[in-house]
Write a protein that holds these residues in place. Structure first.
Motif, PDB file in Angstrom:
ATOM      1  N   PRO A 170       2.452  -3.142   9.018  1.00  0.00           N
ATOM      2  CA  PRO A 170       3.148  -4.314   8.480  1.00  0.00           C
ATOM      3  C   PRO A 170       4.466  -4.634   9.186  1.00  0.00           C
ATOM      4  O   PRO A 170       4.916  -3.895  10.070  1.00  0.00           O
ATOM      5  CB  PRO A 170       3.417  -3.892   7.035  1.00  0.00           C
ATOM      6  CG  PRO A 170       3.543  -2.406   7.105  1.00  0.00           C
ATOM      7  CD  PRO A 170       2.549  -1.959   8.142  1.00  0.00           C
ATOM      8  N   CYS A 208       2.734  -7.929   4.673  1.00  0.00           N
ATOM      9  CA  CYS A 208       1.425  -7.885   5.329  1.00  0.00           C
ATOM     10  C   CYS A 208       1.426  -8.798   6.549  1.00  0.00           C
ATOM     11  O   CYS A 208       1.894  -9.928   6.503  1.00  0.00           O
ATOM     12  CB  CYS A 208       0.347  -8.335   4.352  1.00  0.00           C
ATOM     13  SG  CYS A 208      -1.284  -8.465   5.116  1.00  0.00           S
ATOM     14  N   ARG A 209       0.868  -8.299   7.646  1.00  0.00           N
ATOM     15  CA  ARG A 209       0.660  -9.159   8.819  1.00  0.00           C
ATOM     16  C   ARG A 209      -0.766  -9.042   9.334  1.00  0.00           C
ATOM     17  O   ARG A 209      -1.085  -9.579  10.390  1.00  0.00           O
ATOM     18  CB  ARG A 209       1.675  -8.876   9.922  1.00  0.00           C
ATOM     19  CG  ARG A 209       1.525  -7.557  10.634  1.00  0.00           C
ATOM     20  CD  ARG A 209       2.638  -7.408  11.646  1.00  0.00           C
ATOM     21  NE  ARG A 209       2.533  -6.162  12.381  1.00  0.00           N
ATOM     22  CZ  ARG A 209       2.225  -6.071  13.662  1.00  0.00           C
ATOM     23  NH1 ARG A 209       1.990  -7.162  14.372  1.00  0.00           N
ATOM     24  NH2 ARG A 209       2.175  -4.907  14.254  1.00  0.00           N
ATOM     25  N   CYS A 210      -1.618  -8.304   8.577  1.00  0.00           N
ATOM     26  CA  CYS A 210      -3.024  -8.220   8.998  1.00  0.00           C
ATOM     27  C   CYS A 210      -3.873  -9.246   8.271  1.00  0.00           C
ATOM     28  O   CYS A 210      -5.008  -9.491   8.659  1.00  0.00           O
ATOM     29  CB  CYS A 210      -3.569  -6.812   8.734  1.00  0.00           C
ATOM     30  SG  CYS A 210      -3.907  -6.467   6.997  1.00  0.00           S
ATOM     31  N   SER A 251      -4.208  -7.848   2.911  1.00  0.00           N
ATOM     32  CA  SER A 251      -3.623  -7.255   1.710  1.00  0.00           C
ATOM     33  C   SER A 251      -4.118  -7.952   0.447  1.00  0.00           C
ATOM     34  O   SER A 251      -4.283  -9.169   0.407  1.00  0.00           O
ATOM     35  CB  SER A 251      -2.088  -7.357   1.769  1.00  0.00           C
ATOM     36  OG  SER A 251      -1.537  -6.906   0.541  1.00  0.00           O
ATOM     37  N   CYS A 283       2.465  -5.681   1.956  1.00  0.00           N
ATOM     38  CA  CYS A 283       1.419  -4.825   2.509  1.00  0.00           C
ATOM     39  C   CYS A 283       0.948  -3.872   1.414  1.00  0.00           C
ATOM     40  O   CYS A 283       1.759  -3.338   0.667  1.00  0.00           O
ATOM     41  CB  CYS A 283       2.011  -4.049   3.691  1.00  0.00           C
ATOM     42  SG  CYS A 283       0.972  -2.704   4.288  1.00  0.00           S
ATOM     43  N   ASP A 284      -0.356  -3.658   1.341  1.00  0.00           N
ATOM     44  CA  ASP A 284      -0.878  -2.674   0.384  1.00  0.00           C
ATOM     45  C   ASP A 284      -1.696  -1.583   1.086  1.00  0.00           C
ATOM     46  O   ASP A 284      -2.475  -0.892   0.439  1.00  0.00           O
ATOM     47  CB  ASP A 284      -1.708  -3.358  -0.707  1.00  0.00           C
ATOM     48  CG  ASP A 284      -3.038  -3.903  -0.172  1.00  0.00           C
ATOM     49  OD1 ASP A 284      -3.256  -3.886   1.061  1.00  0.00           O
ATOM     50  OD2 ASP A 284      -3.864  -4.333  -1.004  1.00  0.00           O
ATOM     51  N   GLY A 285      -1.516  -1.472   2.401  1.00  0.00           N
ATOM     52  CA  GLY A 285      -2.235  -0.440   3.152  1.00  0.00           C
ATOM     53  C   GLY A 285      -3.604  -0.883   3.639  1.00  0.00           C
ATOM     54  O   GLY A 285      -4.300  -0.127   4.321  1.00  0.00           O
ATOM     55  N   SER A 286      -4.005  -2.121   3.345  1.00  0.00           N
ATOM     56  CA  SER A 286      -5.344  -2.584   3.751  1.00  0.00           C
ATOM     57  C   SER A 286      -5.502  -2.651   5.261  1.00  0.00           C
ATOM     58  O   SER A 286      -6.629  -2.653   5.767  1.00  0.00           O
ATOM     59  CB  SER A 286      -5.641  -3.961   3.152  1.00  0.00           C
ATOM     60  OG  SER A 286      -5.768  -3.875   1.757  1.00  0.00           O
ATOM     61  N   HIS A 287      -4.408  -2.730   6.006  1.00  0.00           N
ATOM     62  CA  HIS A 287      -4.517  -2.758   7.479  1.00  0.00           C
ATOM     63  C   HIS A 287      -5.225  -1.509   8.000  1.00  0.00           C
ATOM     64  O   HIS A 287      -5.873  -1.547   9.038  1.00  0.00           O
ATOM     65  CB  HIS A 287      -3.123  -2.894   8.118  1.00  0.00           C
ATOM     66  CG  HIS A 287      -2.172  -1.818   7.740  1.00  0.00           C
ATOM     67  ND1 HIS A 287      -1.398  -1.872   6.599  1.00  0.00           N
ATOM     68  CD2 HIS A 287      -1.881  -0.631   8.330  1.00  0.00           C
ATOM     69  CE1 HIS A 287      -0.669  -0.775   6.517  1.00  0.00           C
ATOM     70  NE2 HIS A 287      -0.937  -0.005   7.548  1.00  0.00           N
TER      71      HIS A 287
HETATM   72  S1  FES Z   1      -0.335  -5.160   7.191  1.00  0.00           S
HETATM   73 FE1  FES Z   1      -1.805  -6.178   5.926  1.00  0.00          FE
HETATM   74  S2  FES Z   1      -2.168  -4.733   4.339  1.00  0.00           S
HETATM   75 FE2  FES Z   1      -0.697  -3.745   5.612  1.00  0.00          FE
END
Ligand code: FES
Length: 217
Positions: A164, A190-192, A195, A201-205
Motif C-alpha cells: 500500500p 490501498c493501491r492494488c 481491498s 489497505c486490508d492486506g488483499s494485495h
Molecule cells: S494495497 Fe490494496 S489491499 Fe493492500
C-alpha cells in the motif's frame, strides 16, 4: 480522492520504503529508498492497473473497477481493543491491518509481549514492534494515560514494495464525496484496487499477488 479515480495529492513528498526481513523471513525493519520525482500536484494509482506505478495513467477509466469506500468512518479509538497487564497497554484496531506482519517475530507476537511488559527488555521489543506497524493498527499507551505514544512522523507518502501507500505524518485524507477521514500519524491506503476496506489497505494485495515493478527498483 477523485470519484472513480486516483488519489489526487496536492502536497506531499513521495518516497520508497521496503521491509527488511531477518533470516527466518520475518519483517524486522524498514529501509528507506530514494525520493520519487513528482510534480507539485500529482495523482497516485488507486486501482492497481497503472503501467506507470505509483502514478495514475488513466487505466481506471478504461477498466471496470470498484472504488467503493466502505471503511468504518468512526475514529479509530472507538474500535480499539486493549491488551496487557503491565505498564504498557497495547491497543489494536483490526480494521486498519495491512498485513505487513511486523507484529510477529519468531515466537514473539505483539499480543503475547503485551502480557510481559513488566520486563523492560520485553517492553522494548513490543514498543519497537508497534512503532514499525505501518497502518497504525497497533498502538500503545502507558497505563494511566489515554494518549498513544508515537514518534511524530514527517508528512510524506511512502510507496511500499508490492504494497500500500503508507501515509505518514498526519496528511489529511478526503473521500471522493468530501468526507474527511480522521487525521492519523500513520495509515495505509490501498493501491492494488482489491481491498475490501477502501480506501484503506486490508492486506488483499498479498492475496491478489499485486506487483509494482517500479517499486522493486
Ligand atoms: S494495497 Fe490494496 S489491499 Fe493492500
Amino acid at each position: 480522492m477523485l470519484p472513480g479515480g486516483p488519489y489526487h495529492v496536492t502536497e506531499a513528498p513521495l518516497v520508497r520504503m521496503r521491509p527488511v526481513v531477518n533470516a527466518e523471513g520475518d519483517p524486522v525493519a524498514w529501509e528507506r529508498g530514494p525520493e520519487i520525482d513528482h510534480p507539485a500536484v500529482y495523482d497516485l494509482c488507486r486501482c492497481g492497473r497503472s503501467a506507470t506505478q505509483p502514478f495514475c495513467d488513466g487505466s481506471e477509466s478504461r477498466d471496470a473497477w470498484s472504488d467503493s469506500e466502505v471503511a468504518d468512518r468512526r475514529p479509530s479509538a472507538e474500535r480499539r481493543r486493549e491488551f496487557g497487564s503491565g505498564p504498557v497497554v497495547l491497543t489494536d484496531d483490526r480494521s486498519l491491518c495491512s498485513g505487513a506482519r511486523f507484529c510477529s517475530v519468531g515466537k514473539d507476537s505483539a499480543w503475547t509481549l503485551a502480557m510481559q511488559t513488566e520486563d523492560p527488555e520485553r517492553r522494548l521489543i513490543l514498543t519497537e514492534m508497534v512503532a514499525r506497524c505501518p497502518s497504525g493498527r497497533l498502538e500503545y499507551r502507558l497505563v494511566g494515560s489515554p494518549m498513544p505514544v508515537e514518534e511524530e512522523l514527517s508528512p510524506e507518502i511512502a510507496v511500499t514494495k508490492d504494497g500500500p501507500l503508507w501515509v505518514r505524518g498526519g496528511i489529511p485524507i478526503e473521500a471522493a464525496g468530501g468526507f474527511r477521514y480522521e487525521v492519523r500519524n500513520r495509515v495505509t491506503l490501498c493501491r492494488c484496487g482489491a481491498s475490501g476496506n477502501k480506501p484503506f489497505c486490508d492486506g488483499s494485495h498479498i492475496r491478489v499477488g499485486f506487483r509494482d515493478a517500479r517499486a522493486n527498483d
